[in-house]
Design an enzyme around this catalytic site. Structure first.
Site, PDB file in Angstrom:
ATOM      1  N   SER A  54      38.065  47.047 -10.461  1.00 39.76           N
ATOM      2  CA  SER A  54      37.687  48.286  -9.772  1.00 39.76           C
ATOM      3  C   SER A  54      36.218  48.201  -9.372  1.00 39.76           C
ATOM      4  CB  SER A  54      37.869  49.483 -10.716  1.00 39.76           C
ATOM      5  OG  SER A  54      37.239  50.635 -10.175  1.00 39.76           O
ATOM      6  N   TYR A  67      36.424  53.466 -18.787  1.00 40.01           N
ATOM      7  CA  TYR A  67      37.029  52.782 -17.630  1.00 40.01           C
ATOM      8  C   TYR A  67      36.089  51.700 -17.086  1.00 40.01           C
ATOM      9  CZ  TYR A  67      39.632  52.308 -13.219  1.00 40.01           C
ATOM     10  OH  TYR A  67      40.363  51.820 -12.166  1.00 40.01           O
TER      11      TYR A  67
END
Ligand code: NAP
Length: 247
Positions: free
Chosen positions: A141, A154
């Protein structure tokens, strides 16, 4: 130029929904046999399998559980005999501010995103080494590089995936296995729905192309990285983010 993956077998973790679903469709359209891994989305996996047709198979396993991941690779070995492409796509978010973050929120995100990527890569590499060829594509990501409030878990998991990708690339290059990461920006899937709803206007201002990405646009890069067209690319992290990471 048409990409031809005829004769190749691919496993896409979390392949029933979102980005993973589009990766399955693109790899299958290029001729690959696709194994759609899912944890909860049995119906969506079955629907995708029938949409793709005889070239698709499904397997239920949580990528973060060692016994389930191992069983999935035992099944692939026994049934499909080979594995040419692994797309580590399965991922979760559990956003919270650092000082409020529960251990369960930290552990869940690290377990699925990082431990799951490790486990599947480990078993896939074993199969690929025997063939002296293979591709591992990790869906990381932009959060590995450009961080947002409430995403310490995350970002840590995706930063881990990024370093893991590079370390695997070094270790597996002599074995003919290429390992790369894709860094999606803000892509229209269930995962990003809440944040798009909450902060959509602000996010769009940070994206030079002025729009969110579509899952197909991430899947196109996964297809390229699965193909002979990317035969000299390994250890790289390539954003698919509408320019978000250069602002
Ligand atoms: P999504 O629509 O929420 O899909 C997540 C997928 O992960 C589902 O197929 C889910 O399968 C699977 N999954 C979750 N836990 C799993 C487990 N323990 N074992 C196996 N599969 C599991 O999200 P998405 O946007 O497509 O995300 C795909 C990947 O892209 C993720 O790694 C995510 O971090 C990354 N990403 C997404 C964006 C974005 O804006 N959407 C941005 C950057 C990176 P089940 O439904 O079967 O549980």
């Amino acid at each position: 130029m048409r990409i031809d993956l005829t004769g190749k077998t691919a496993l896409v973790t979390g392949g029933a929904r979102g980005i993973g679903r589009q990766v399955c469709l693109k790899l299958a359209a290029a001729g690959a046999r696709v194994i759609i891994n899912y944890a909860k989305s049995a119906e969506a996996a079955a629907a995708l399998q029938s949409e793709i047709g005889p070239g698709a198979d499904t397997f239920k396993a949580s990528v973060s559980k060692e016994t389930e991941a191992q069983a999935m690779f035992d099944y692939i070995k026994k049934t499909h005999k080979r594995l040419d492409i692994l797309v580590n796509n399965a991922g979760v978010i559990k956003d919270n501010l650092l000082i409020a973050m529960e251990m369960s929120e930290w552990d869940k995100v690290l377990d699925v995103n990082l431990r799951g990527t490790f486990l599947c890569s480990k078993y896939a590499a074993e199969m690929m080494m025997a063939a002296h060829s293979g591709r591992i594509i990790n869906i990381a990501s932009v959060s590995a590089m450009k961080c947002s409030r409430g995403q310490t878990n995350y970002s840590a998991s995706k930063g881990g995936v990024l370093s893991f990708t590079r370390a695997c690339a070094v270790e597996l290059a002599p074995k003919g296995i290429l390992v790369n990461a894709i860094l999606p920006g803000m892509i229209v899937t269930d995962m990003s729905a809440r944040v798009r709803k909450r902060a959509g206007g602000m996010i769009l201002q940070t994206i030079p192309l002025g729009r969110y990405g579509e899952p197909e646009e991430v899947a196109s890069l996964a297809l390229f990285l699965s193909s002979d067209l990317s035969s000299y690319i390994t250890g790289q992290a390539i954003p698919v983010d509408g320019g978000m990471t250069v602002t």
